[in-house]
Design a protein around this motif. Structure first.
Motif, short mmCIF file in Angstrom:
data_model
loop_
_atom_site.label_atom_id
_atom_site.label_comp_id
_atom_site.label_asym_id
_atom_site.label_seq_id
_atom_site.Cartn_x
_atom_site.Cartn_y
_atom_site.Cartn_z
N THR A 2 0.82 -1.22 0.00
CA THR A 2 0.00 0.00 0.00
C THR A 2 0.85 1.26 0.00
O THR A 2 0.31 2.36 -0.16
CB THR A 2 -0.94 0.03 1.22
OG1 THR A 2 -0.15 0.10 2.43
CG2 THR A 2 -1.82 -1.21 1.27
N VAL B 29 -9.52 -7.99 -2.57
CA VAL B 29 -9.02 -6.65 -2.27
C VAL B 29 -9.98 -5.96 -1.29
O VAL B 29 -11.18 -5.89 -1.54
CB VAL B 29 -8.89 -5.82 -3.56
CG1 VAL B 29 -8.39 -4.41 -3.24
CG2 VAL B 29 -7.95 -6.52 -4.54
N ARG C 289 -5.41 1.23 -4.54
CA ARG C 289 -6.36 0.13 -4.67
C ARG C 289 -6.71 -0.11 -6.14
O ARG C 289 -6.82 -1.26 -6.58
CB ARG C 289 -7.63 0.44 -3.86
CG ARG C 289 -8.65 -0.69 -3.85
CD ARG C 289 -9.81 -0.34 -2.93
NE ARG C 289 -10.79 -1.41 -2.92
CZ ARG C 289 -11.76 -1.56 -3.81
NH1 ARG C 289 -11.86 -0.68 -4.81
NH2 ARG C 289 -12.62 -2.55 -3.73
N TRP D 91 -8.52 -0.16 2.63
CA TRP D 91 -7.25 0.01 1.92
C TRP D 91 -6.57 1.30 2.36
O TRP D 91 -5.35 1.35 2.54
CB TRP D 91 -7.49 0.01 0.41
CG TRP D 91 -6.21 0.02 -0.38
CD1 TRP D 91 -5.51 1.12 -0.78
CD2 TRP D 91 -5.48 -1.12 -0.84
NE1 TRP D 91 -4.38 0.74 -1.47
CE2 TRP D 91 -4.34 -0.63 -1.52
CE3 TRP D 91 -5.68 -2.50 -0.76
CZ2 TRP D 91 -3.40 -1.48 -2.12
CZ3 TRP D 91 -4.74 -3.34 -1.34
CH2 TRP D 91 -3.63 -2.83 -2.01
#
Length: 226
Positions: free
Chosen positions: A101, A133, A106, A139
């Motif tokens: 990340t 995901v 994303r 995220w």
């Protein structure tokens, strides 16, 4: 905030009845006696989810959306040129268990994963893969903590039911050339301030490997069968 954020691979979606029927029918037609294995490969239907599936977790909707073409793929590895099912499944599992990340959005994660999928729409179940995901909010939280993961694959093999079906009728697979492979390995997760940990991982994949073509990913099974 907890001292450990969830790992990427822990977030899946429930596959709908429509796709279950479509994928099961296709795989059974291709592999005949492999009804038990074929049942693993379920997911979205060829049409959008009907009213009786709209009560599913709303976080699955963003995951099912097609990634933006211009998003790039960030740290997601490119589709390898591998023509052997087990070797490809091992590479795919490593890709699925790895993320960063810190330098990958994303959308980039989704775009990179989408590039691994078969282009034969009647055999692909993108929802089963994109559902790995986390939703945009999670995220973002992971990115705030610089969360990233790497993976080590220890082995890959054909489950017993798949090998039995091939032994009974080797020509059955020539309809779709979809192979069932289970992969085992370990995922190492890290985040800032020295946080981290390791977890054993296992996944059962459907990979398509047509003769004289490199393999691609078709689906992720909702459960692991050794």
């Amino acid at each position: 905030m907890p001292n450990r954020l969830p790992s990427l691979s822990g977030y899946g979606v429930t596959w709908s009845a429509n796709k279950r029927v479509a994928i099961v029918a296709l795989v059974i037609a291709a592999l005949l006696a492999l009804a038990a294995t074929a049942a693993w490969f379920t997911g979205r239907g060829e049409h959008h989810q009907s009213a009786n599936t709209t009560s599913q977790n709303s976080s699955s909707s963003p995951s099912e959306a097609a990634p933006k073409p211009s998003a790039g793929s960030g740290s997601v590895p490119k589709l390898p040129q591998i023509a052997e099912p087990v070797a490809f499944a091992k590479a795919a599992a490593q890709m699925l268990w790895s993320y960063d990340t810190r330098d990958t959005s994303r959308d980039q994660q989704l775009a990179g994963m989408r590039a691994w999928m078969t282009k034969e729409t009647k055999y692909t179940d993108w929802a089963s893969v994109s559902g790995q995901v986390p939703d945009p909010l999670l995220w973002s939280r992971m990115a705030d903590q610089d969360q990233h993961a790497s993976a080590t694959v220890t082995e890959g093999h054909y489950p017993g039911a798949f090998k039995q079906a091939l032994a009974e009728d080797p020509s059955a697979i020539t309809e779709a050339y979809i192979y069932v492979v289970t992969v085992n390995g370990k995922q190492q997760i890290e985040w800032k301030k020295g946080g981290g940990g390791a977890e054993d991982r296992a996944v059962t994949l459907a990979v398509q490997c047509r003769p004289a073509h490199d393999c691609t990913l078709a689906a992720i099974a909702p459960s692991v069968t050794q």
